[in-house]
Design an enzyme around this catalytic site. Structure first.
Site, short mmCIF file in Angstrom:
data_model
loop_
_atom_site.label_atom_id
_atom_site.label_comp_id
_atom_site.label_asym_id
_atom_site.label_seq_id
_atom_site.Cartn_x
_atom_site.Cartn_y
_atom_site.Cartn_z
N GLU A 141 0.51 -1.82 -0.08
CA GLU A 141 0.36 0.05 -0.13
C GLU A 141 0.81 1.31 0.20
OE1 GLU A 141 -2.90 -0.61 -0.63
OE2 GLU A 141 -3.12 -2.29 -0.70
N CYS A 173 1.86 -4.85 -10.70
CA CYS A 173 3.56 -5.40 -10.74
C CYS A 173 2.40 -6.17 -11.92
CB CYS A 173 4.30 -5.09 -10.30
SG CYS A 173 5.68 -5.97 -11.05
#
Ligand SMILES: [Zn+2]
Ligand SMILES: [Zn+2]
Length: 248
Positions: free
Chosen positions: A197, A208
């Site tokens: 986060e 990703c």
């Protein structure tokens, strides 16, 4: 006459649109609230990061969290502050609460879930009060997303514009004895989700695709266990770019 028909069709389309909107919003909409942030956030790096806790003695993890964040995002933070525990007023605690079946209807146990906006508003206020660049809350309360209430039992969520994140430990407690000691397993997941986060707050909202990268999206705790605590090379390059842009 065709004019009238077109008009009727238009009304129908509007009605359907409204219906879809209402079903998506769900039961807690009327109780929810708009986020208020007086100070426009122009974030400069390095910055100050604060962590606020809500729940059963999870603040004891602070020092370890700090070590991990400094390892991953070294020099992005002037300091990482323990803001201690916070309390909801009774009125605020019940705001936006939504009841859901535990374990996705596999049992009849009902769990009370809290909207992320409720945390965001507390975090925004605290962030402004303490002059922080960004802020995160770790809680043991179950949370659902205020922007999409179909997303239940979140591990964590970040509000990019307001530079705040919330991570819930509730679903991170599932234990697989064959793998690790119970505490190590739990703590490692907490560190990964917090790094994830904070990564969003710095790098942005994209996930990703690299396997093993901490910025990969996790659907369940197995996904979390299968990723590392580290950023992949691509994500490290993104950090480097931001660092260069901000000259530090
Ligand atoms: Zn994410
Ligand atoms: Zn990555």
């Amino acid at each position: 006459m065709p004019k009238l028909q077109r008009y009727v069709q238009k009304i129908r389309r509007y009605k359907n649109k409204l219906k879809r909107l209402i079903s998506r919003i769900g039961i807690s909409y009327s109780e929810e609230f708009e986020l208020i942030d007086e100070i426009p956030v122009k974030l400069l790096f390095p910055c100050h990061l604060g962590i606020l806790f809500y729940g059963a003695s999870i603040d004891t993890l602070f020092e370890k969290i700090k070590v991990h964040l400094n390892q991953t995002f070294d020099s992005f933070f002037f300091d990482i502050r323990n803001l201690g525990e916070f309390n909801f007023t009774n009125e605020l605690f019940s705001k936006g609460v939504k009841k859901e079946y535990k374990d996705m209807k596999k049992s009849s146990d009902v769990i009370k879930m809290h909207p992320t906006n409720k945390f965001y508003q507390i975090l925004i206020n605290k962030r402004n009060e303490e002059n922080l660049g960004m802020i995160l809350s770790l809680t043991d309360l179950p949370i659902y997303s205020s922007s999409d209430d179909n997303i239940l039992f979140l591990f964590g969520e970040t509000h990019l514009k307001h530079r705040c994140s919330v991570v819930s430990t509730l679903k991170l407690k599932e234990y697989f004895p064959e793998r690790r000691r119970i505490n190590d397993q739990f703590e490692e997941r907490v560190f990964k989700e917090i790094i994830h986060e904070v990564g969003h707050m710095i790098i942005g909202s994209d996930h990703c695709q690299e396997s093993g990268c901490v910025m990969r999206f996790s659907n369940d705790v197995h996904n979390i266990d299968n990723k590392s605590l580290d950023l992949c090379e691509k994500c490290k390059t993104k950090l480097l770019k931001i660092r260069n842009n901000h000259n530090f």
